[in-house]
Design an enzyme around this catalytic site. Structure first.
Site, short mmCIF file in Angstrom:
data_model
loop_
_atom_site.label_atom_id
_atom_site.label_comp_id
_atom_site.label_asym_id
_atom_site.label_seq_id
_atom_site.Cartn_x
_atom_site.Cartn_y
_atom_site.Cartn_z
CG LEU A 1 -36.53 -8.87 38.91
CD1 LEU A 1 -36.45 -10.47 39.12
CD2 LEU A 1 -36.43 -7.59 39.32
CG ASP A 2 -30.75 -5.12 38.50
OD1 ASP A 2 -30.58 -4.64 37.27
OD2 ASP A 2 -29.98 -4.42 38.94
CE LYS A 3 -23.99 -13.32 36.25
NZ LYS A 3 -22.83 -12.82 35.35
CG ASN B 1 -28.47 -7.05 38.00
OD1 ASN B 1 -28.51 -6.69 38.50
ND2 ASN B 1 -28.02 -7.94 37.99
CG LEU B 2 -33.20 -2.93 34.68
CD1 LEU B 2 -32.66 -1.60 33.47
CD2 LEU B 2 -34.34 -4.00 34.27
#
Length: 357
Positions: free
Chosen positions: A170-172, A5-6
């Protein structure tokens, strides 16, 4: 790669979003069991499923059966025999050996996409929470890449063959806007924009309440958590520079509605800065907060309203950039998911009722 989740992180390292892979070699993950973990989890498989973000319980069980989940030689009791249905003692160090990424390229899959814009060079989508950005161990299928390949038949080979078209992540669990390149020229141009931070990025989140200014800037370096390599941690003296600007939009009894503007794009940046620096974890962030404790504070009405939602209340609502080919200024904005809007609306109604007393 790991989400998980960047926060809109450019493809500059092999660290991304809860779909970790080493791409070319086996990858070790290490977790140290704490007393807090033992209080929070009754079973090791529950702990690992939430700690090793992006890996399903089935995937981890298969690794365990293949003796790829074991006690580290550095653990206080290296000969300890662990069981998935039982939490080991505090201080136990668990190693997970993750197999390398499959060499095959991703395949098209008919997965619904909400397309905000598309031309011959790029496509902009509103990614739903729960959708992993690209294939990796535990998530070889059912990703955004698989969906985009079905929609755009000619992007195979643009950029990385395992992540065609992907220039940021984008994060999961994070919903919101992403841009995908359809041509190599667009890919190179977008990567340059993200690497130089020439991107407009706004997020919003529902965050547990604590004392903080109504607006401010968090500037704390972020590095890999030494006790859990799938998590990041805010440090004062090491790590990569990370800058998050924030503004409080609404204040409720136990939580707040906040907006964030990123100056950098580090792994889990917003989630780490809110939890580690502000001491205000995002609601339903299982990695950086404790949802069970959050619901105790928020009350049973919120628990019933959220009803088992498994993802952080974090949404990438604005993405702006200069088109890498046409030089046109592009700006997109989308509202958060329905569950986010329902919780926010309920909080405002409840606030109004309290103010009328």
């Amino acid at each position: 790669m790991n989400d998980e989740n960047l926060e809109n992180t450019p493809l500059e390292t092999h660290e991304a979003q809860g779909d970790t892979s080493a791409d070319t070699a086996e990858d070790f993950m290490t977790f140290t069991i704490t007393n807090e973990d033992r209080e929070k989890y009754k079973r090791l498989d529950q702990y690992l499923t939430e700690s090793a973000e992006g890996y399903s319980r089935t995937f981890l069980k298969n690794l365990f059966l293949k003796d790829q989940i074991c006690v580290s030689d550095d653990s206080p009791n290296p000969d300890l025999k662990i069981e998935l249905k039982k939490m080991p003692a505090a201080g136990t160090i668990i190693n997970i050996l993750v197999p390398p990424m499959l060499p095959s390229t991703a395949l098209p899959e008919d997965i619904p996409l909400e397309i905000l814009f598309e031309d011959e060079h790029l496509v902009v989508v509103n990614k739903q929470a729960g959708l992993v950005t690209h294939p990796a161990p535990g998530n070889y299928t059912g990703t955004l890449v698989n969906a985009v390949l079905f929609h755009c038949h000619d992007i195979q080979g643009v950029g990385d063959q395992k992540r065609p078209g992907i220039v940021h992540r984008l994060d999961k669990g994070t919903s919101g806007i992403m841009v995908i390149a359809k041509t190599q020229a667009a890919h190179e141009g977008l990567v340059l924009l993200f690497s130089t931070h020439d991107i407009e990025r706004f997020y919003e989140a529902l965050v547990m309440r604590n004392r903080c200014q109504s607006y401010g800037t968090i500037e704390h370096p972020i590095a890999r958590d030494p006790s859990n390599r799938l998590k990041m941690k805010a440090f004062t003296s090491r790590g990569k520079r990370a800058v998050t600007n924030y503004k409080v939009l609404d204040v409720f009894e136990k939580h707040v509605h906040m907006e964030f503007k990123l100056e950098t794009g580090r792994t889990h940046q917003i989630r780490v800065h809110t939890a580690d620096v502000l001491k205000m974890p995002i609601i339903c962030d299982y990695a950086y907060g404790s949802p069970n404790e959050q619901f105790m504070k928020l009350g049973p009405d919120y628990k019933e309203l959220i009803n088992g939602y498994q993802y952080p209340f974090l949404h990438a609502k604005v993405l702006g950039f200069i088109h890498p080919i046409t030089n046109a200024r592009m700006r997109f904005e989308v509202p958060p998911p329905e569950i986010f809007q329902k919780v926010l609306a309920y909080s405002k109604l409840k606030n109004d009722a309290l103010n009328d007393l």
